[in-house]
Design an enzyme around this catalytic site. Sequence first.
Site, PDB file in Angstrom:
ATOM      1  NE  ARG A 283      -2.878  -0.049   3.350  1.00  0.00           N
ATOM      2  CZ  ARG A 283      -3.726   0.972   3.365  1.00  0.00           C
ATOM      3  NH1 ARG A 283      -4.626   1.091   2.424  1.00  0.00           N
ATOM      4  NH2 ARG A 283      -3.693   1.845   4.334  1.00  0.00           N
TER       5      ARG A 283
ATOM      6  CB  SER B  44       6.378  -6.311   7.424  1.00  0.00           C
ATOM      7  OG  SER B  44       5.802  -5.041   7.537  1.00  0.00           O
TER       8      SER B  44
ATOM      9  CG  ASP C 250       4.431  -5.578  10.111  1.00  0.00           C
ATOM     10  OD1 ASP C 250       5.408  -5.833  10.837  1.00  0.00           O
ATOM     11  OD2 ASP C 250       3.753  -6.461   9.556  1.00  0.00           O
TER      12      ASP C 250
HETATM   13  C1  BGC Z   1       8.386 -10.803   9.643  1.00  0.00           C
HETATM   14  C2  BGC Z   1       8.231  -9.621  10.557  1.00  0.00           C
HETATM   15  C3  BGC Z   1       6.852  -9.022  10.421  1.00  0.00           C
HETATM   16  C4  BGC Z   1       5.784 -10.091  10.597  1.00  0.00           C
HETATM   17  C5  BGC Z   1       4.379  -9.549  10.454  1.00  0.00           C
HETATM   18  C6  BGC Z   1       7.232 -11.780   9.831  1.00  0.00           C
HETATM   19  O1  BGC Z   1       7.320 -12.786   8.885  1.00  0.00           O
HETATM   20  O2  BGC Z   1       9.602 -11.457   9.874  1.00  0.00           O
HETATM   21  O3  BGC Z   1       9.212  -8.651  10.282  1.00  0.00           O
HETATM   22  O4  BGC Z   1       6.704  -8.022  11.376  1.00  0.00           O
HETATM   23  O5  BGC Z   1       5.988 -11.111   9.655  1.00  0.00           O
HETATM   24  O6  BGC Z   1       4.182  -8.971   9.227  1.00  0.00           O
END
Ligand code: BGC
Length: 496
Positions: A110, A173, A227
């Site tokens: 997004r 993320s 995130d």
């Molecule tokens: C990632 C994280 C992320 C989480 C939620 C995980 O697979 O390693 O960095 O915060 O997913 O999106």
Amino acid sequence: MDLALYYINLVAYTSIAGMFLFFIVKKRKTHPFEQSSWEKMEKKCAKLILTNKNIKRVSGIMLEEIEMGLRQKSNKNADIKCYPTYVRNLPNGKEKGKFLALDLGGTNFRVLLIQLGETAPEKEFVSREFPLPDLIRTSSGEALFDHIAECLALFVKEFKVDKEIIPLGFTFSFPCRQEGLTKAKLVQWTKGFTCSEVEGRDVAELLQNAIHKRKDVHIKIMAVLNDTTGTLMSSAYKQPNCKIGLIIGTGTNACYVEKIENMELLDGDSDDSNQCIVNTEWGAFGDNGSLDFIRTDFDRALDSVTSNRGKQLYEKMISGKYLGEIVRRVLVSLAKDGLIFKDSSYKCLLEADKFKTKLISEIEKKPENDFTDCECILEELGLTDFTHEDCAKVRYVCQLVSRRAAFMAAAGVATLINKINEKHVVVAVDGTVYRLHPHFRHLMEQKIKQLIRPGLSFELILSEDGSGRGAALVAAVADRMKREEIYRNLLKKVFL
Ligand code: BGC
């Protein structure tokens, strides 16, 4: 005569008793294995049930892993890496201007444009969602970042801000080792992403290069964040007690506010704040075998076919990318043992990822004896000739898998609440699993209450779209800090 009467009575009673017996047997025969097949099913799934003792044990090990992750010496061996985020300052309302946010981490990404002003914290807010095709998620880093830059350009042109230099907060993320607010090296991909030549590299630089290459837009990356951090930031804006950001979506992770004195890994940052947000990356919990005592054959089989085999084992018990797949594997295994779906149509479930996680929520949403939705779902999946009993069993399996996920996540949150050790902690939560599942929140709350130290209290609040808005806020704070620094330096020059 008496003897004849005796024989007649004997025959009559025996036939009546016989008829009773016949009906009882016949009745049992119409459900000959219901009882025993339920029991067999329960037995087969028993390891998916977490005892309180085991949940406490999970929480205990997690605390040890976090402590290890925070310390320089032991960080190398810790599963929970506790990466410093370099986000230390929360918004103070003095942020102003236009800010962009880019949120990448799941099946879509997004772009948001936020206008912050003096009076209202968020005056204007527009966003667009762009699909991220499988092909791009598994191609090269160059293709990924070029695609993102192209969508960004489309967005800023659509909203006519392509001629301005706009600060951008980039929510990326995935586990990153940050070396500053604008430098984040990807440690490893998760959630099925496998783009080549990104692991080990600075994702802010890769994105900035892709933007520069285009020459048609002027966007400046001011911050890279996870995130969870975005979620925490956007809620902390309104709730000062908000100390934990939690995501239970495609993946799972949590961040929390830690005292600088406990963070041996943080260096090279001149900020004078005494706290910092720690991105735990708890999804990797269990990768060293510490959760083997509760992992099942279903978990092991699922893990063996993922692109990150042996990694993110805690995440694979909790998050949306995997829950439906666990349910599918349990159902197939039950069907193969003749404990569910008596015809061969169950074979439609042999296809990987056929049972999407959102179906768990849809099935569990209905009251216990209402099978209408479940029937529709099974039909759509391609099953035929199933009974109400089959539906009840599908629901049972969904419940087992989602309860386990909620309790595992609760163990994690309780560990962080105990670690923070403040009287009242607000937890900002986002993610599709948490938002869509009808009982997830309640299950988590129940379990967290049992696990936290007496005298501590907490509240789970939903942080809608925190990861997007949070990124814009972090960029805005970074921008404000920079402007304040320039102003301070100017004053120094004038007065010294
Ligand atoms: C990632 C994280 C992320 C989480 C939620 C995980 O697979 O390693 O960095 O915060 O997913 O999106």
